[in-house]
Design a protein around this motif. Structure first.
Motif, PDB file in Angstrom:
ATOM      1  N   ASP A  71     -41.430 -14.930  64.438  1.00 32.81           N
ATOM      2  CA  ASP A  71     -41.457 -14.261  65.742  1.00 32.81           C
ATOM      3  C   ASP A  71     -40.262 -13.331  65.909  1.00 32.81           C
ATOM      4  O   ASP A  71     -40.376 -12.254  66.506  1.00 32.81           O
ATOM      5  CB  ASP A  71     -41.459 -15.309  66.863  1.00 32.81           C
ATOM      6  N   GLU A  72     -39.115 -13.734  65.384  1.00 32.44           N
ATOM      7  CA  GLU A  72     -37.912 -12.914  65.510  1.00 32.44           C
ATOM      8  C   GLU A  72     -38.041 -11.610  64.731  1.00 32.44           C
ATOM      9  O   GLU A  72     -37.449 -10.591  65.104  1.00 32.44           O
ATOM     10  CB  GLU A  72     -36.680 -13.686  65.018  1.00 32.44           C
ATOM     11  N   ALA A  73     -38.806 -11.651  63.645  1.00 22.58           N
ATOM     12  CA  ALA A  73     -38.936 -10.467  62.780  1.00 22.58           C
ATOM     13  C   ALA A  73     -40.188  -9.653  63.090  1.00 22.58           C
ATOM     14  O   ALA A  73     -40.535  -8.749  62.325  1.00 22.58           O
ATOM     15  CB  ALA A  73     -38.958 -10.917  61.316  1.00 22.58           C
ATOM     16  N   TYR A  74     -40.861  -9.956  64.177  1.00 24.96           N
ATOM     17  CA  TYR A  74     -42.145  -9.316  64.487  1.00 24.96           C
ATOM     18  C   TYR A  74     -42.025  -7.791  64.530  1.00 24.96           C
ATOM     19  O   TYR A  74     -42.763  -7.073  63.854  1.00 24.96           O
ATOM     20  CB  TYR A  74     -42.674  -9.855  65.808  1.00 24.96           C
ATOM     21  N   GLU A  75     -41.099  -7.265  65.318  1.00 17.65           N
ATOM     22  CA  GLU A  75     -40.939  -5.817  65.429  1.00 17.65           C
ATOM     23  C   GLU A  75     -40.462  -5.210  64.117  1.00 17.65           C
ATOM     24  O   GLU A  75     -40.858  -4.103  63.760  1.00 17.65           O
ATOM     25  CB  GLU A  75     -39.976  -5.472  66.568  1.00 17.65           C
ATOM     26  N   ARG A  76     -39.622  -5.915  63.380  1.00 15.12           N
ATOM     27  CA  ARG A  76     -39.174  -5.410  62.078  1.00 15.12           C
ATOM     28  C   ARG A  76     -40.349  -5.305  61.108  1.00 15.12           C
ATOM     29  O   ARG A  76     -40.448  -4.345  60.336  1.00 15.12           O
ATOM     30  CB  ARG A  76     -38.084  -6.321  61.497  1.00 15.12           C
ATOM     31  N   ASP A  77     -41.230  -6.301  61.142  1.00 11.56           N
ATOM     32  CA  ASP A  77     -42.409  -6.263  60.276  1.00 11.56           C
ATOM     33  C   ASP A  77     -43.291  -5.058  60.604  1.00 11.56           C
ATOM     34  O   ASP A  77     -43.802  -4.377  59.705  1.00 11.56           O
ATOM     35  CB  ASP A  77     -43.219  -7.550  60.428  1.00 11.56           C
ATOM     36  N   ILE A  78     -43.470  -4.787  61.893  1.00 11.04           N
ATOM     37  CA  ILE A  78     -44.299  -3.647  62.301  1.00 11.04           C
ATOM     38  C   ILE A  78     -43.690  -2.341  61.807  1.00 11.04           C
ATOM     39  O   ILE A  78     -44.387  -1.465  61.275  1.00 11.04           O
ATOM     40  CB  ILE A  78     -44.479  -3.633  63.833  1.00 11.04           C
ATOM     41  N   GLU A  79     -42.379  -2.204  61.965  1.00 13.12           N
ATOM     42  CA  GLU A  79     -41.716  -0.983  61.513  1.00 13.12           C
ATOM     43  C   GLU A  79     -41.778  -0.845  59.995  1.00 13.12           C
ATOM     44  O   GLU A  79     -41.938   0.257  59.461  1.00 13.12           O
ATOM     45  CB  GLU A  79     -40.262  -0.970  61.988  1.00 13.12           C
TER      46      GLU A  79
END
Length: 696
Positions: A291-299
């Motif tokens: 969950d913490e890396a969600y936005e990083r994964d999208i980018e």
């Protein structure tokens, strides 16, 4: 003698007017300040301002004159209260108080509708309401023919149109056209109706149709389009459909109409249209998955799209223009030999499949139907149905194979034949064969299509995370069953045990992606008795899993080849289909389309028309607010306006007196946005509203 104290100039003028008309015995509506000075009590509060705004939207479209003109021509209507003046209160109730348990004839007296429209309360009765519904049903088709013209006269040509379906259900038996089925919200055994809606880019309803609840979405939309025919307002304007219309047969029908359509292919059929989607660009993208890396994964995924040369619409949306091409499957069929049109499909293909399954079962005594079903990704009952085809006489099977794609019957039609003699079965087949000349059971020829795909990094990440969650869920499921089997209190059988493991795999629709294996074991009961049990395992087929995951995040759009729009514009048009989805949400959740309590086809269809007219008023109000820079939804705005009432005061010198509740800041803001500030002034009330007779 009353001491009026200091009054504003407007209030002073209102008092002078009240005293003047009192001499003649007329009625009067006072400004709030003047009424408060002259009368300190209130006889009744009538719902006013929200209804007055809706009436203004109604008049904006000229709906009263349109409905009444149609009524004169097509309905035998008592002119004491016009059809439009009877329909509008029903529409207003859908907008303002859809959840009210009061019937229309009990709700209208609590509102200022008699004053706003100008009818006597005694004329608005239950009999007239039911006659109004019948009258509205009679004129609905012709009203729908006029609505597009009304919209274009005001707004010009349509930029886009959107079509979708929903359903509604009944409490009880419902009307004759209702059919018992499961609702789209998964409520079982309800008497249902399907509703098709065509709306423009502003959400204004252009055309709606009520059908039986078992009608498939693609059938309902195809039939509606065919009924519309070649109407002028439909030409050269893209109509957007969801992926229910993305099947080859419906795409072929859409293309045959000449309409400039846009729809989407289901992910499982993407390869039948094209093999050019660059899915390999994301094959090696590693996701953290937390969950913490969600936005990083999208980018990270978005960057992979940029590196692969995708056209960037915005940082979270990318497009690929595949141009105009013939669907891949159709192109392949054209390049094959002359026997390509006779490739095994439908019933012939099922017979061949049944023979292969029977050969497998006969060759391996340990192979069960449940295992075969799991390997094919279908249910065990479906395997039994397919095998049932082998009960047809061999000559009948061979004749079906000869017919190939032109075979005029399907598997369910042959089930009663299996009890007949071979001669009788052949006779049954021959009865249907002439129909093969008229029917086109082969796959439809679509021809060139405009194809555009878009890629959504967020959708890609969400699907991958959900897939990982499902794998973990399956493993937990296996562990729980194995623990249960290890503590077995009696011997277990193989088939029921296998179903324990396969049930969850089938629920997730992963039967074609996982292998289920059982190993027989021996456990000891609490009494020391040796019992037969099993230990199971579910193994993912990595190649099949990778194949399923290839098009994660992709949506393939199919459009008419002459649609002259850029890839970005086609993507924007398709993603704008939430216009009609929000329309359905409005009529279901806000206007309480369901459940329905009418019990004749005409009344039910009129009820749907009332909801559609209410939708039009809400969309009109929402557009006015949006143009003024306000974010309020129509329901929220109406709720804010609802506290401004028309207050009925005791008679002043025998004269009926009313005043309007003082506005608050939010109400003034909404009226200003709509240019309707005059609705809450004493001058408007005095000149436009005719007070009703006061009950003694």
């Amino acid at each position: 003698v009353a001491n009026l104290g200091r009054l504003s100039e407007e209030a002073t003028e209102a008092v002078r007017m009240a005293l003047k008309v009192a001499k003649t015995g007329e009625s009067v509506v006072l400004a709030s300040e003047a009424a408060a000075a002259l009368q300190g009590t209130t006889v009744a509060n009538l719902r006013y301002l929200d209804i007055a705004v809706l009436l203004h939207c109604w008049k904006q479209w000229g709906l009263s004159s349109e409905i009444d003109a149609l009524a004169v021509e097509f309905v035998d209507w008592d002119p004491e209260v016009s059809l439009a003046d009877t329909v509008f209160p029903l529409v207003a109730q859908r907008c303002c108080a859809p959840a009210s348990k009061l019937g229309a004839t009990r709700w209208v007296p609590t509102t200022a509708l008699p004053e706003l429209i100008g009818f006597e309360l005694s004329a608005f009765n239950n009999s007239r309401v039911h006659r109004a519904l019948t009258g509205l049903y009679t004129v609905t088709d012709r009203l729908q023919d006029r609505l597009p013209q009304l919209f274009q006269e005001r707004d010009g040509v349509f930029a886009a149109m959107f079509m979708d379906t929903t359903d509604t259900h009944f409490e009880g038996m419902g009307c004759p056209m209702a059919e018992q089925t499961r609702t789209k919200s998964e409520i079982p055994n309800k008497r249902c109706l399907s509703i098709v809606l065509l709306a423009n880019e502003h959400g204004y309803p252009l055309r709606w149709k009520v059908l039986g609840g078992k009608t498939k979405d693609w059938t309902a939309m195809s039939d509606t389009i065919e009924e519309l025919g070649d109407v002028p307002w439909l030409r050269n304007t893209p109509i957007v459909f969801d992926r229910a219309m993305g099947q080859p047969s419906t795409v072929a029908k859409l293309k045959a109409t000449g309409l400039h359509f846009i729809t989407a292919a289901h992910v499982t059929s993407i390869e039948s249209y094209t093999g050019d989607l660059p899915h390999t660009a994301f094959a090696n993208v590693q996701l953290e998955g937390t969950d913490e890396a969600y936005e990083r994964d999208i980018e990270r995924v978005a960057q992979a799209a940029r590196d692969a040369g995708f056209d960037e619409i915005n940082p979270r949306l990318f497009a690929i223009d595949l141009g105009v091409a013939i669907p891949a499957k159709e192109a392949e069929a054209r390049s094959n030999d002359a026997d390509a049109p006779r490739r095994r499909r439908g019933l012939p293909g099922q017979i061949l499949r049944a023979r292969r399954i029977r050969e497998q079962l006969d060759a391996d005594p340990e192979l069960t139907r449940a295992k075969v079903a799991a390997s094919l990704g279908i249910g065990e009952s479906r395997v039994t149905q397919i095998l049932g085809l082998l009960r047809l006489a061999p000559p009948v099977q061979e004749r079906i194979l000869e017919l190939g794609a032109s075979c005029p019957v399907n598997e369910p039609q042959t089930r009663p034949w299996r009890r007949l003699s071979p001669e009788q079965q052949l006779a049954k087949l021959e009865e249907h064969e002439p129909k093969a000349v008229k029917s086109d059971s082969a796959e439809p020829v679509i021809g060139p299509l405009r194809m555009v795909a878009y890629f959504n990094p967020r959708l890609f990440v969400d699907i991958r995370r959900r897939g990982q969650c499902h794998c973990e869920l399956l493993q937990a499921h296996v562990d729980a069953i194995n623990a249960e089997l290890a503590a077995a209190k009696k011997s277990r059988k193989e088939a029921p045990t296998y179903r324990k493991f396969s049930r969850e795999v089938e629920r997730l629709r992963y039967l074609d992606l996982f292998d289920i294996e059982l190993d027989e074991t021996e456990v000891t009961s609490a009494h020391g008795k040796a019992l037969r049990s099993y230990r199971g395992a579910i193994t993912r087929r990595d190649d099949a899993w990778a194949r399923r995951r290839r098009y994660d995040g992709f949506v393939l759009l199919l459009a008419h080849p002459k649609l002259e729009r850029t890839a970005s514009e086609i993507v924007a048009a398709y993603r704008g289909k939430d216009v009609v989805e929000k329309d359905f949400q409005t009529i279901k959740d806000v206007e309480k389309l369901r459940p329905v309590y009418h019990y004749t086809d005409a009344k039910v269809q009129a009820h749907v028309s009332v909801c559609m007219l209410a939708l039009l008023l809400q969309r009109t109000l929402r557009r006015r607010l949006k143009q003024a820079g306000l974010d309020d939804t129509a329901p929220a705005a109406l709720d804010l306006l609802s506290t401004c009432h028309l207050n009925q005061r005791p008679p002043l010198a025998g004269v009926a007196t009313y005043d309007i509740t003082q506005l608050n800041a939010a109400q003034r803001r909404i009226l200003a946005a709509c240019g309707l500030e005059n609705l809450a002034t004493g001058g408007y009330a005095a000149s436009k509203l005719r007070p009703r007779a006061i009950a003694r």
